[in-house]
Design a protein around this motif. Structure first.
Motif, mmCIF file in Angstrom:
data_model
loop_
_atom_site.group_PDB
_atom_site.id
_atom_site.type_symbol
_atom_site.label_atom_id
_atom_site.label_comp_id
_atom_site.label_asym_id
_atom_site.label_seq_id
_atom_site.Cartn_x
_atom_site.Cartn_y
_atom_site.Cartn_z
ATOM 1 N N LYS A 7 65.230 54.603 65.100
ATOM 2 C CA LYS A 7 66.167 54.095 64.093
ATOM 3 C C LYS A 7 66.212 52.561 64.137
ATOM 4 O O LYS A 7 66.234 51.900 63.098
ATOM 5 C CB LYS A 7 67.555 54.687 64.357
ATOM 6 N N PHE A 46 65.046 50.020 61.155
ATOM 7 C CA PHE A 46 65.959 49.018 60.619
ATOM 8 C C PHE A 46 65.263 47.657 60.565
ATOM 9 O O PHE A 46 65.299 46.977 59.548
ATOM 10 C CB PHE A 46 67.227 48.936 61.478
ATOM 11 N N GLN A 82 64.905 46.935 56.717
ATOM 12 C CA GLN A 82 66.274 46.688 56.273
ATOM 13 C C GLN A 82 66.765 45.292 56.651
ATOM 14 O O GLN A 82 67.945 45.088 56.912
ATOM 15 C CB GLN A 82 67.204 47.762 56.841
ATOM 16 N N CYS A 89 69.907 43.747 55.285
ATOM 17 C CA CYS A 89 71.215 44.172 55.798
ATOM 18 C C CYS A 89 71.665 43.378 57.020
ATOM 19 O O CYS A 89 72.813 43.493 57.436
ATOM 20 C CB CYS A 89 71.170 45.658 56.160
ATOM 21 N N ASN A 114 75.353 42.795 59.409
ATOM 22 C CA ASN A 114 75.364 43.582 60.637
ATOM 23 C C ASN A 114 75.348 42.758 61.912
ATOM 24 O O ASN A 114 75.210 43.319 62.993
ATOM 25 C CB ASN A 114 74.169 44.548 60.645
ATOM 26 N N LEU A 136 74.189 50.190 65.020
ATOM 27 C CA LEU A 136 73.477 51.460 64.857
ATOM 28 C C LEU A 136 74.100 52.554 65.715
ATOM 29 O O LEU A 136 74.115 53.721 65.315
ATOM 30 C CB LEU A 136 71.988 51.287 65.178
#
Length: 147
Positions: A19, A23, A27, A30, A34, A144
Motif C-alpha cells: 500500500k 501510494f 498518489q 495527495c 497527508n 496509511l
C-alpha cells in the motif's frame, strides 16, 4: 574528477508495504494533504501524468524556513519496488551537479538512498533533504495506518 556521494537511511514501515509503495507510485498529488511535519504546498505534473514512469513533477515546499522547488523525473522499477526521483530543476541543483533520491520498499522497510555530486567541496551533504524525505515518509506511513 567529481565524485558521486551517497547518504542512506532506513525507515521501518507500520503500514502495509504494498500500500505504501502504491501510494508513492501513483498518489503524489495527495502528499500535501497527508504530511504534517513538513510544509509541502503542492505537487504538479509538468510532463506526463501521475502514473507514467518518466513523468516530470514540480514540488513546492518549505524547508528550514525557506520556500523551495524540486523538479523531478520519476523512474520506476516495478519488479524491485524502487522509485527514483531524479532532479531536473529546482533548488537542489543550485548546490549539486546531480541529485537523485532512490526509495525502495522491501521487507516492511523503506530504504532511502540519496546519490549526489557537489558543485564544490564547500557544499554540505544534503542532510536537510534526507530528513525532509524521512519526515514525509513517516507522515504518509502514519496516515496509511489510520486508513
Amino acid at each position: 574528477m567529481a565524485q558521486i556521494c551517497v547518504l542512506e537511511e532506513r525507515v521501518q514501515l507500520k503500514s502495509c508495504p504494498e500500500k505504501f509503495y502504491n501510494f508513492l507510485k501513483s498518489q503524489n498529488q495527495c502528499i500535501p494533504n497527508n504530511v504534517h511535519s513538513e510544509k509541502v504546498h503542492a505537487v504538479e505534473i509538468q510532463e506526463g501524468d501521475w502514473d507514467t514512469p518518466g513523468s516530470v513533477k514540480l514540488w513546492k515546499y518549505i524547508i528550514e524556513g525557506k520556500e523551495e522547488i524540486f523538479k523531478e523525473k520519476v523512474i520506476m522499477d516495478e519488479v524491485n519496488k524502487i522509485i527514483t526521483y531524479v532532479a531536473v530543476g529546482g533548488n537542489a541543483l543550485e548546490l549539486y551537479k546531480s541529485y537523485k533520491a532512490i526509495l525502495k520498499v522491501e521487507n516492511g522497510m523503506l530504504k532511502l538512498r540519496i546519490e549526489y555530486e557537489k558543485l564544490n567541496d564547500d557544499i554540505p551533504a544534503p542532510k536537510k533533504y534526507q530528513q525532509f524525505i524521512i519526515n514525509i515518509v513517516r507522515d504518509i506511513d502514519a496516515n496509511l495506518v489510520k486508513g
